[in-house]
Design a protein around this motif. Structure first.
Motif, PDB file in Angstrom:
ATOM      1  N   UNK A   1       0.836  -1.214   0.000  1.00 33.08           N
ATOM      2  CA  UNK A   1       0.000   0.000   0.000  1.00 33.08           C
ATOM      3  C   UNK A   1       0.865   1.256   0.000  1.00 33.08           C
ATOM      4  N   UNK A   2       1.958   1.230   0.763  1.00 30.74           N
ATOM      5  CA  UNK A   2       2.856   2.377   0.803  1.00 30.74           C
ATOM      6  C   UNK A   2       3.519   2.633  -0.538  1.00 30.74           C
ATOM      7  N   UNK A   3       3.914   1.558  -1.224  1.00 29.45           N
ATOM      8  CA  UNK A   3       4.520   1.707  -2.554  1.00 29.45           C
ATOM      9  C   UNK A   3       3.532   2.343  -3.519  1.00 29.45           C
ATOM     10  N   UNK A   4       2.303   1.838  -3.521  1.00 26.37           N
ATOM     11  CA  UNK A   4       1.287   2.374  -4.431  1.00 26.37           C
ATOM     12  C   UNK A   4       0.989   3.842  -4.129  1.00 26.37           C
ATOM     13  N   UNK A   5       0.911   4.184  -2.845  1.00 27.61           N
ATOM     14  CA  UNK A   5       0.569   5.552  -2.466  1.00 27.61           C
ATOM     15  C   UNK A   5       1.709   6.525  -2.757  1.00 27.61           C
ATOM     16  N   UNK A   6       2.941   6.113  -2.451  1.00 28.05           N
ATOM     17  CA  UNK A   6       4.072   7.027  -2.600  1.00 28.05           C
ATOM     18  C   UNK A   6       4.547   7.146  -4.049  1.00 28.05           C
ATOM     19  N   UNK A   7       4.569   6.023  -4.765  1.00 28.43           N
ATOM     20  CA  UNK A   7       5.191   6.005  -6.086  1.00 28.43           C
ATOM     21  C   UNK A   7       4.203   6.011  -7.251  1.00 28.43           C
ATOM     22  N   UNK A   8       2.940   5.778  -6.982  1.00 29.62           N
ATOM     23  CA  UNK A   8       1.971   5.667  -8.081  1.00 29.62           C
ATOM     24  C   UNK A   8       0.736   6.541  -7.883  1.00 29.62           C
ATOM     25  N   UNK A   9       0.810   7.523  -7.022  1.00 32.26           N
ATOM     26  CA  UNK A   9      -0.359   8.372  -6.795  1.00 32.26           C
ATOM     27  C   UNK A   9       0.027   9.845  -6.858  1.00 32.26           C
ATOM     28  N   UNK A  10      -0.973  10.682  -7.065  1.00 27.17           N
ATOM     29  CA  UNK A  10      -0.747  12.129  -7.083  1.00 27.17           C
ATOM     30  C   UNK A  10      -0.244  12.601  -5.723  1.00 27.17           C
ATOM     31  N   UNK A  11      -0.814  12.037  -4.659  1.00 28.82           N
ATOM     32  CA  UNK A  11      -0.375  12.445  -3.321  1.00 28.82           C
ATOM     33  C   UNK A  11       1.113  12.161  -3.118  1.00 28.82           C
ATOM     34  N   UNK A  12       1.571  10.992  -3.580  1.00 32.05           N
ATOM     35  CA  UNK A  12       2.980  10.655  -3.434  1.00 32.05           C
ATOM     36  C   UNK A  12       3.883  11.662  -4.122  1.00 32.05           C
ATOM     37  N   UNK A  13       3.511  12.094  -5.318  1.00 30.63           N
ATOM     38  CA  UNK A  13       4.314  13.087  -6.029  1.00 30.63           C
ATOM     39  C   UNK A  13       4.311  14.424  -5.282  1.00 30.63           C
ATOM     40  N   UNK A  14       3.200  14.730  -4.656  1.00 27.23           N
ATOM     41  CA  UNK A  14       3.139  15.977  -3.892  1.00 27.23           C
ATOM     42  C   UNK A  14       4.022  15.899  -2.644  1.00 27.23           C
ATOM     43  N   UNK A  15       4.127  14.708  -2.060  1.00 28.95           N
ATOM     44  CA  UNK A  15       5.021  14.535  -0.917  1.00 28.95           C
ATOM     45  C   UNK A  15       6.465  14.802  -1.328  1.00 28.95           C
ATOM     46  N   UNK A  16       6.879  14.224  -2.449  1.00 29.26           N
ATOM     47  CA  UNK A  16       8.232  14.469  -2.957  1.00 29.26           C
ATOM     48  C   UNK A  16       8.445  15.953  -3.244  1.00 29.26           C
TER      49      UNK A  16
END
Length: 328
Positions: free
Chosen positions: A194-209
């Motif tokens: 779930x963390x991989x999908x959220x961080x690396x494959x979602x809009x939210x993950x890109x916003x975190x970066x």
């Protein structure tokens, strides 16, 4: 034009998806981690006849469950250029909340799970709001909630443990298994995916970066940095709540004095996994590898009879070395 001058390009260029996997597999630091992990396995296998066995590896998996799960959330927090020192206290208070909820509501495991997760999420929300809205450094905010949450955990039952008797709770979070794989390890795998999908494959993950890598560019690109950061704290608190359910299910009780100092292992795992304390870089799979290295190190040192005090010294040295490498 630089990325700072072109905010949209800066946000779009943050690691994610296939690039995240490529960085993990090919980057210099993960490569060094693979080598270090392999050397560690060889050394401990030669030093202890009990190390190289399936039972011991399953034991390492169970021992690293709590750190691995919370470290996934901590990855989001650190990438966004923050830190959370309160995770161990959050776990303790969440476990007490879960056990007390079951004790007062017909021994219902669902109520206990909701109470534990909700308590963790609430503490994460408090951390996020105080950090972003009042602009207090997260180090100081979470240092305060570290003390406050632990104090509440000790107060609610006058420092006494709360016994848990629900068999479904034990099976789901602590003692059950699927195809021979213990439930805690399955929870770790689920949270990691779930963390991989959220961080690396979602809009939210890109916003975190973006929020951690270049806050100015992210702000001009329309990224709500305060909201992104607060959600990262909430995620970490919720995962600390999940870890509390697993721990209390394994021990059949919730104790207010558990896992003191565990935030050290969590932060060490994230930094070892390639996450920068200065924000903008990190990978969930790297965090899992860092957690496994810490867990294997703990397991091997215990098998070799190394004292717990020396283990703390070694882990502290690892954090310093990892941060120094990040700076270089």
């Amino acid at each position: 034009m630089t990325d700072t001058q072109n905010p949209a390009k800066a946000v779009a260029s943050q690691p994610g998806g296939r690039s995240a996997l490529r960085h993990l597999l090919q980057g210099e630091r993960p490569y060094m981690l693979y080598v270090a992990f392999a050397i560690m396995l060889i050394v401990f296998s030669l030093a202890s006849p009990w190390f190289l066995s399936i039972d011991n590896f399953l034991n390492i998996g169970r021992q690293t469950t709590l750190v691995s799960i919370i470290a996934v959330g901590m990855t989001f927090v650190i990438i966004s250029r923050q830190i959370d020192l309160s995770v161990a206290s959050t776990l303790a208070l969440s476990g007490m909340s879960a056990s007390l909820a079951m004790a007062f509501v017909a021994n219902n495991w669902v109520v206990g799970a909701v109470a534990g997760l909700g308590t963790g999420a609430l503490i994460g929300l408090i951390n996020g709001v105080l950090t972003t809205r009042l602009e207090i450094p997260s180090f100081l905010v979470t240092l305060g909630t570290l003390s406050g949450a632990r104090g509440l955990a000790l107060m609610v039952t006058n420092t006494k443990p709360v016994i848990i008797t629900n068999e479904y709770y034990f099976a789901i979070f602590g003692e059950g298994s699927v195809l021979g794989i213990p439930a805690p390890i399955l929870w770790t795998l689920g949270v990691t995916i779930a963390g991989i999908l959220l961080l690396h494959y979602s809009v939210y993950g890109r916003r975190v970066y973006a929020a951690g890598g270049n806050p100015t560019a992210a702000l001009y690109s329309g990224v709500h940095i305060k909201q992104v950061t607060t959600l990262a704290f909430v995620l970490t608190g919720t995962l600390a709540g999940l870890a509390s359910l697993i721990l209390s299910a394994r021990s059949h009780a919730a104790r207010p004095d558990v896992v003191q100092g565990m935030e050290l292992d969590v932060i060490a795992s994230v930094i070892l996994g390639g996450c920068s304390l200065f924000g903008g870089r990190g990978f969930v799979l790297g965090t899992l590898l860092g957690s496994l290295i810490i867990g294997t190190l703990n397991n091997g040192l215990v098998l070799l009879g190394v004292s717990s005090s020396l283990q703390l010294v070694i882990k502290g040295a690892i954090i310093v070395a990892a941060v120094a490498f990040t700076r270089r």
